[in-house]
Design an enzyme around this catalytic site. Structure first.
Site, PDB file in Angstrom:
ATOM      1  N   TYR A 138       0.867  -1.187   0.000  1.00  0.00           N
ATOM      2  CA  TYR A 138       0.000   0.000   0.000  1.00  0.00           C
ATOM      3  C   TYR A 138       0.897   1.227   0.000  1.00  0.00           C
ATOM      4  CZ  TYR A 138      -3.789   3.136   1.688  1.00  0.00           C
ATOM      5  OH  TYR A 138      -4.704   4.141   1.846  1.00  0.00           O
ATOM      6  N   LYS A 166      -1.361  -1.347  -4.068  1.00  0.00           N
ATOM      7  CA  LYS A 166      -2.309  -0.251  -4.235  1.00  0.00           C
ATOM      8  C   LYS A 166      -1.500   1.039  -4.239  1.00  0.00           C
ATOM      9  CE  LYS A 166      -5.889   2.411  -1.810  1.00  0.00           C
ATOM     10  NZ  LYS A 166      -6.699   2.541  -0.567  1.00  0.00           N
ATOM     11  N   ILE A 209      -8.671   0.081  -5.548  1.00  0.00           N
ATOM     12  CA  ILE A 209      -9.172   0.012  -4.174  1.00  0.00           C
ATOM     13  C   ILE A 209      -9.739   1.392  -3.892  1.00  0.00           C
ATOM     14  CG2 ILE A 209      -8.610  -0.419  -1.753  1.00  0.00           C
ATOM     15  CD1 ILE A 209      -6.367  -2.260  -2.691  1.00  0.00           C
TER      16      ILE A 209
END
Length: 305
Positions: A138, A166, A209
């Site tokens: 992330y 992400k 996302i």
């Protein structure tokens, strides 16, 4: 490891709480069913919109168990791992395994400034705690204070169960580099900016996302579905419909806008956890008008308000 399910729209789901910041399991189940009915392809528990930073370990376990039970394997449930110390993160991973999470998402440690080698060792130690689970990195430099470099992501992509990232940098060049430099691996890049879903897909991202999928899941999924069907014009139209709504979140303290919008359409997720409160009346009115235009609030209700 089969990573074929890592695609489409994953929702960083909000965490409904009561006035004591304890999990509202009824509302949590309602949220899970709402987004699944809306067509999302996965759920991320305790991402940044899930207020991981404000909910204690015991309550996180309760919420994750509720999400996994309600999802009932219809779609995967990922657990956000976001502690500052490696030890804390490893303990959270063990809890995620016990409660049946289908995958993990690792946010780099906030506040501290690790070297690239320290960060590599930290992330690998977390991933190796659950070798059977797929792990998504992330990248969120705006909140963490630093970003994941292309070189570091390339190194981490060689770890067997680190299978994607992400990217919430908002830097399309960086997103494209993550995609370009990992093309020889089965590595999934996902958009982290709701306003850049279509652009990321065009470069080769496998999905997004997206926080707005808490409220308007059908519209967010439409961007992905139409792009995958070759309807670029339709995907662009859906992206342009979504963008004004997402932009209202920037007028609210982060991440309060997501819960405000959920409450506006009747999902009753409770208040944001203090010190966050709620948006101003002007912003709430703007959100409500956009949601009415998108068909998520009945115009009669808008007039009554």
């Amino acid at each position: 490891m089969d990573t074929s399910s890592i695609k489409g729209i994953i929702v960083p789901i909000v965490t409904p709480v009561d006035e004591n910041n304890c999990i509202n399991e009824e509302a949590m189940s309602r949220m899970v069913n709402y987004v699944i009915d809306g067509g999302v392809h996965g759920i991320l528990a305790f991402g940044s919109n899930g207020e991981f930073f404000a909910i204690d370990y015991k309550e996180q376990r309760k919420a994750l168990a509720c999400m996994v039970k309600t999802a009932a394997k219809r779609i995967p449930v990922y657990m956000g791992i976001a502690g500052i110390t490696t030890k804390e993160c490893v303990e959270t991973v063990k809890m995620a395994i016990e409660e049946g999470a289908d995958g993990l998402s690792i946010l780099p440690p906030m506040f501290i400034s690790p070297t690239e080698d320290e960060l590599y060792a930290h992330i690998v130690a977390i991933a190796e705690t659950a070798p059977e689970l797929p792990v998504l990195l992330y990248n969120n430099p705006g909140k963490v204070g630093y970003g994941l470099s292309v070189n570091l992501v390339k190194r981490l992509a060689d770890v067997p169960n680190i299978v994607g990232i992400k990217d919430t940098s908002g830097n399309m060049t960086l997103t494209a580099e993550f995609i370009r430099t990992t093309r020889d691996k089965d590595f999934k890049v996902m958009a982290g900016k709701d306003t850049m879903i279509l652009g990321s897909l065009a470069y080769g991202a496998v999905g997004a996302i997206a926080s707005t999928a808490n409220i308007v899941p059908e519209l967010v999924v439409e961007i992905y579905d139409k792009y995958m069907a070759g309807d670029i014009e339709g995907a662009c139209e859906a992206q342009f419909k979504l963008t004004p709504f997402r932009n209202t979140f920037d007028k609210v303290s982060f991440p309060a806008g997501t819960k405000d919008a959920c409450n506006l359409i009747g999902l009753e997720v409770g208040n944001s956890i203090k010190p966050n409160t709620t948006a101003s009346k002007d912003v709430l009115d703007e959100m409500a008008q956009i949601l009415a235009d998108l068909g998520y609030i009945k115009r009669e209700a808008l007039l009554e308000a």
